[in-house]
Enzyme design. Structure first.
Site, PDB file in Angstrom:
ATOM      1  N   ARG A  63      41.922  20.163  -5.135  1.00  0.00           N
ATOM      2  CA  ARG A  63      40.494  20.410  -4.969  1.00  0.00           C
ATOM      3  C   ARG A  63      39.741  19.253  -5.612  1.00  0.00           C
ATOM      4  NH1 ARG A  63      36.839  23.205  -8.514  1.00  0.00           N
ATOM      5  NH2 ARG A  63      38.603  23.889  -9.760  1.00  0.00           N
ATOM      6  N   ASP A  98      44.160  23.392  -7.890  1.00  0.00           N
ATOM      7  CA  ASP A  98      44.067  24.806  -7.482  1.00  0.00           C
ATOM      8  C   ASP A  98      43.442  24.949  -6.096  1.00  0.00           C
ATOM      9  OD1 ASP A  98      41.497  24.054  -7.983  1.00  0.00           O
ATOM     10  OD2 ASP A  98      41.108  25.510  -9.563  1.00  0.00           O
ATOM     11  N   CYS A 152      33.619   0.342  -6.392  1.00  0.00           N
ATOM     12  CA  CYS A 152      32.531  -0.010  -7.301  1.00  0.00           C
ATOM     13  C   CYS A 152      32.680   0.664  -8.658  1.00  0.00           C
ATOM     14  CB  CYS A 152      31.184   0.333  -6.679  1.00  0.00           C
ATOM     15  SG  CYS A 152      30.869   2.099  -6.589  1.00  0.00           S
ATOM     16  N   HIS A 177      35.966  15.287 -10.436  1.00  0.00           N
ATOM     17  CA  HIS A 177      37.319  15.508 -10.936  1.00  0.00           C
ATOM     18  C   HIS A 177      38.159  16.154  -9.838  1.00  0.00           C
ATOM     19  CE1 HIS A 177      35.123  15.100 -14.778  1.00  0.00           C
ATOM     20  NE2 HIS A 177      36.256  14.584 -15.206  1.00  0.00           N
ATOM     21  N   CYS A 225      36.603  17.990  -6.679  1.00  0.00           N
ATOM     22  CA  CYS A 225      35.331  18.598  -7.046  1.00  0.00           C
ATOM     23  C   CYS A 225      34.350  17.456  -7.351  1.00  0.00           C
ATOM     24  CB  CYS A 225      35.565  19.488  -8.265  1.00  0.00           C
ATOM     25  SG  CYS A 225      34.129  20.384  -8.798  1.00  0.00           S
ATOM     26  N   HIS A 235      31.771   6.950 -10.948  1.00  0.00           N
ATOM     27  CA  HIS A 235      32.349   8.258 -11.241  1.00  0.00           C
ATOM     28  C   HIS A 235      31.927   9.220 -10.139  1.00  0.00           C
ATOM     29  CE1 HIS A 235      33.477  11.869 -13.485  1.00  0.00           C
ATOM     30  NE2 HIS A 235      32.295  12.359 -13.167  1.00  0.00           N
ATOM     31  N   CYS A 279      32.516  26.869  -6.300  1.00  0.00           N
ATOM     32  CA  CYS A 279      32.322  26.348  -7.645  1.00  0.00           C
ATOM     33  C   CYS A 279      30.949  25.701  -7.819  1.00  0.00           C
ATOM     34  CB  CYS A 279      33.426  25.362  -8.028  1.00  0.00           C
ATOM     35  SG  CYS A 279      33.332  23.783  -7.150  1.00  0.00           S
TER      36      CYS A 279
HETATM   37 ZN   LIG Z   1      31.526   3.041  -4.580  1.00  0.00          ZN
END
Ligand SMILES: [Zn+2]
Length: 156
Positions: free
Chosen positions: A135, A127, A117, A123, A137, A120, A83
């Site tokens: 997974r 699958d 912390c 995700h 990702c 982000h 991916c």
């Molecule tokens: Zn962190």
């Protein structure tokens, strides 16, 4: 008659500093990260596929949070998903990442976050090929690979 505890020290700090949540202002994060790392981890950005540092990386080691340094994923659970982002079948341990619903961009996805912390990371999708079926990702920009000191024992 000696006491191991120091009475001068207040006892309100529990655990090591490593497990303490990291809180920094936007400006502090900006100063300590590259513009791309900041965009991805603090602004929930996504690096373009096949451009990141680690999507095709096979070096054994531990992937740590680029913001706070906590271990998030192990190279042993990394797999080639095709991916264009680093993909993992599971985090390094239960609770080493946090997930939450993400309904942005008109999609129903599950966001992966660093619990220490709030960075982000990417995700998680269901699958994956491994035993977990998951997974993770993850953006390379959210990760910092700490190469293993010596090659890990070969798995049969
Ligand atoms: Zn962190």
């Amino acid at each position: 008659m000696t006491s191991p505890t120091d009475p001068a020290k207040p006892d309100h700090v529990e655990g090591s500093s490593a497990s303490k949540p990291v809180e920094k202002s936007d400006d502090q994060w900006k100063a300590s990260l590259t513009p791309q790392q900041y965009e991805v981890t603090r602004k929930k950005g996504t690096e373009r596929p096949f451009t990141g540092k680690y999507w095709n990386c096979k070096t054994p080691g531990t992937y740590r949070c680029v913001c706070c340094g906590e271990p998030l994923f192990d190279s042993q659970s990394k797999f080639d998903s095709g991916c264009g982002w680093p993909s993992f079948s599971q985090p390094v341990s239960d609770g080493s990442v946090r997930t939450q619903k993400d309904d942005s961009h008109f999609m129903q996805r599950v966001e992966v976050i660093c619990p220490h912390c709030g960075a982000h990371l990417g995700h998680v999708f269901d699958d994956g090929p491994g035993p977990t079926g998951l997974r993770y990702c993850i953006n390379s920009a959210s990760l910092r690979l700490e190469p293993a000191a010596s090659p890990p024992p070969k798995k049969p």
